[in-house]
Design an enzyme around this catalytic site. Structure first.
Site, PDB file in Angstrom:
ATOM      1  N   GLU A   1     -20.792  52.568  93.363  1.00 51.06           N
ATOM      2  CA  GLU A   1     -19.842  51.496  93.038  1.00 51.06           C
ATOM      3  C   GLU A   1     -19.759  50.478  94.181  1.00 51.06           C
ATOM      4  OE1 GLU A   1     -18.051  51.051  90.021  1.00 51.06           O
ATOM      5  OE2 GLU A   1     -19.654  52.463  89.535  1.00 51.06           O
TER       6      GLU A   1
ATOM      7  N   TRP B   1     -22.863  48.363  93.988  1.00 48.83           N
ATOM      8  CA  TRP B   1     -22.750  47.338  92.933  1.00 48.83           C
ATOM      9  C   TRP B   1     -22.035  46.096  93.481  1.00 48.83           C
ATOM     10  CZ3 TRP B   1     -24.856  46.272  88.411  1.00 48.83           C
ATOM     11  CH2 TRP B   1     -25.388  47.284  87.617  1.00 48.83           C
TER      12      TRP B   1
ATOM     13  N   TRP C   1     -20.670  29.911  71.232  1.00 52.27           N
ATOM     14  CA  TRP C   1     -19.422  30.686  71.281  1.00 52.27           C
ATOM     15  C   TRP C   1     -18.389  30.079  70.327  1.00 52.27           C
ATOM     16  CZ3 TRP C   1     -20.367  35.012  73.695  1.00 52.27           C
ATOM     17  CH2 TRP C   1     -21.267  35.051  74.766  1.00 52.27           C
TER      18      TRP C   1
ATOM     19  N   TRP D   1     -17.588  34.250  77.495  1.00 52.26           N
ATOM     20  CA  TRP D   1     -17.263  35.162  78.604  1.00 52.26           C
ATOM     21  C   TRP D   1     -16.493  34.456  79.718  1.00 52.26           C
ATOM     22  CZ3 TRP D   1     -19.270  33.787  83.345  1.00 52.26           C
ATOM     23  CH2 TRP D   1     -20.391  32.945  83.352  1.00 52.26           C
TER      24      TRP D   1
ATOM     25  N   TRP E   1     -18.492  40.481  83.900  1.00 49.83           N
ATOM     26  CA  TRP E   1     -18.370  39.755  82.632  1.00 49.83           C
ATOM     27  C   TRP E   1     -19.739  39.392  82.069  1.00 49.83           C
ATOM     28  CZ3 TRP E   1     -14.930  38.945  78.936  1.00 49.83           C
ATOM     29  CH2 TRP E   1     -13.620  39.363  79.200  1.00 49.83           C
TER      30      TRP E   1
END
Length: 431
Positions: free
Chosen positions: A257, A260, A288, A341, A364
């Site tokens: 994590e 990342w 969108w 997004w 996202w």
């Protein structure tokens, strides 16, 4: 005028294990610690009870007290950094400015403008690596390119980690290099246009038993299975070196994590276009749906999907959302509702205590399928099966959506099967 070396605190609000501060302290004298409440940032915040600003204010008071033990003080200013520096040069004979690097686009522009200004006065501006273990160009492919896929990046990152020693840099109080000065006043929250927040901040504590079990508990939102240290990493009240050392010893999943976080920082640094556009350019063509009323239903946690609604209500009430649920809510907005997004990312940026541009943007774009190493567009979370898998006893849902079984709870705003097929057709048409 008094000769001083400035150390400029930003996302590193601690004296212990602070790289730039350590170098200023060991190499210079009369170190004057500085923090600037940056109006360029603060004026963009709509919520004047923003818990992050209150948290920073509280941590500055702690730093103030810690510096008093050295016979020194923290100088806190409010304004545009360039104007603040212009005024400081009228007041002090500044020999040098030390700080820690920041990798976000605004921060890079700001630092460049300060560096350019100081250069005209022959004042060095020295910046150091502190908020990451490996920065922008330290982990590269064999061909010298930055990685675009996480797994090989993390493999290379871990190999590099084996070759270094993570030892904290500590200040020697016997060799006190801080400017000796009576305490400076700290502007109140009201003086910078903010108020105390209604949201409480998780304490700074490393829960080792929790980290040891992190891989077993992290996916279940009803459990206290995550460290809640995000805000402390964001503002540097804890050193990333300390957390990585703990993770190395305790749990590889937790270490991943932290990797990342650095992966997304590296992606943002090399691809600043991701702030406003898809990492994969073709995805900018997705039509969108412009549906502000549906977006509002999602924001309020009234979609009719309990796990989605629980996540949104948790976020609105606490400034936190469980990481598994962040993926579910983001997937729902982008795939089920086909809403941009960027709308969701901006909402999270406003609400999350641990908001960090690189990770928020990366998360996202991962959920929307538009990013680097993203979830493929044809993988669409089913909120109902996600709930069955990760909250099967409904403890999380019961906590945040107590009415979910009653007639007061809305019907699902969109049918999963229909939404899935609509998303697949929409994505396929432009890719």
């Amino acid at each position: 005028m008094e000769k001083v070396t400035l150390f400029w605190f930003r996302r590193d609000l601690r004296l212990e294990d602070n790289s730039g501060l350590f170098y200023a302290y060991t190499q210079e004298s009369n170190v004057l610690p500085l923090f600037i409440f940056d109006t360029e940032i603060l004026e963009k915040l709509e919520d004047k009870k923003d818990a992050r600003v209150a948290f920073i204010h509280q941590e500055l008071q702690r730093l103030h007290r810690e510096l008093a033990a050295f016979g020194s003080s923290l100088l806190v200013k409010y304004g545009s950094p360039l104007q603040v520096y212009g005024a400081l040069l009228q007041e002090y004979d500044v020999q040098c400015v030390y700080t820690n690097r920041d990798y976000e686009p605004y921060a890079r522009e700001r630092d460049q403008s300060i560096s350019d200004f100081l250069k005209t006065k022959n004042i060095p501006f020295l910046d150091f690596k502190d908020q990451v273990i490996f920065e922008k160009n330290e982990i590269l492919t064999d061909s010298g390119q930055h990685y675009k896929v996480f797994t090989p990046y993390s493999r290379s990152w871990k190999q590099r980690l084996q070759a270094i020693k993570l030892s904290p840099v500590l200040l020697n109080p016997r060799n006190n290099k801080f400017l000796q000065t009576p305490p400076f006043p700290i502007p109140t929250l009201a003086e910078i246009g903010f108020q105390e927040a209604d949201i409480s901040i998780p304490p700074l504590e490393i829960n080792r038993p929790l980290i040891q079990r992190y891989d077993e508990t992290r996916n279940f939102p009803a459990l206290s299975g995550t460290t809640r240290l995000g805000i402390h990493l964001r503002f540097g009240t804890i050193s990333v070196r300390k957390l990585v050392s703990e993770a190395q010893a305790l749990n590889e999943t937790y270490l991943n994590e932290l990797i990342w976080r650095e992966f997304y920082m590296m992606i943002l640094y090399h691809n600043p276009h991701v702030v406003d556009n898809a990492f994969k350019k073709a995805y900018d063509q997705i039509p969108w749906r412009d549906k502000p009323e549906e977006f509002q239903v999602w924001c309020e946690g009234k979609t009719g999907y309990p796990i989605v609604d629980a996540g949104m209500r948790e976020l609105n009430a606490t400034g936190y959302m469980h990481n598994r649920v962040r993926m579910i809510t983001a997937s729902f907005l982008t795939k089920h509702l086909l809403i941009d997004w960027r709308w969701g990312e901006a909402y999270f940026a406003k609400k999350l205590l641990d908001y960090e541009l690189a990770s928020n943007n990366g998360g996202w774009q991962w959920a929307a399928g538009t990013g680097t190493d993203a979830q493929p567009y044809f993988r669409i979370f089913n909120p109902t099966s996600q709930q069955e898998k990760f909250d099967k006893d409904r403890k999380y849902v019961e906590k945040w959506v107590p009415e979910w079984r009653s007639s007061d709870y809305p019907k699902p705003m969109v049918d999963h099967k229909f939404a899935r097929e609509r998303a697949l057709e929409t994505y396929k048409a432009v890719l």
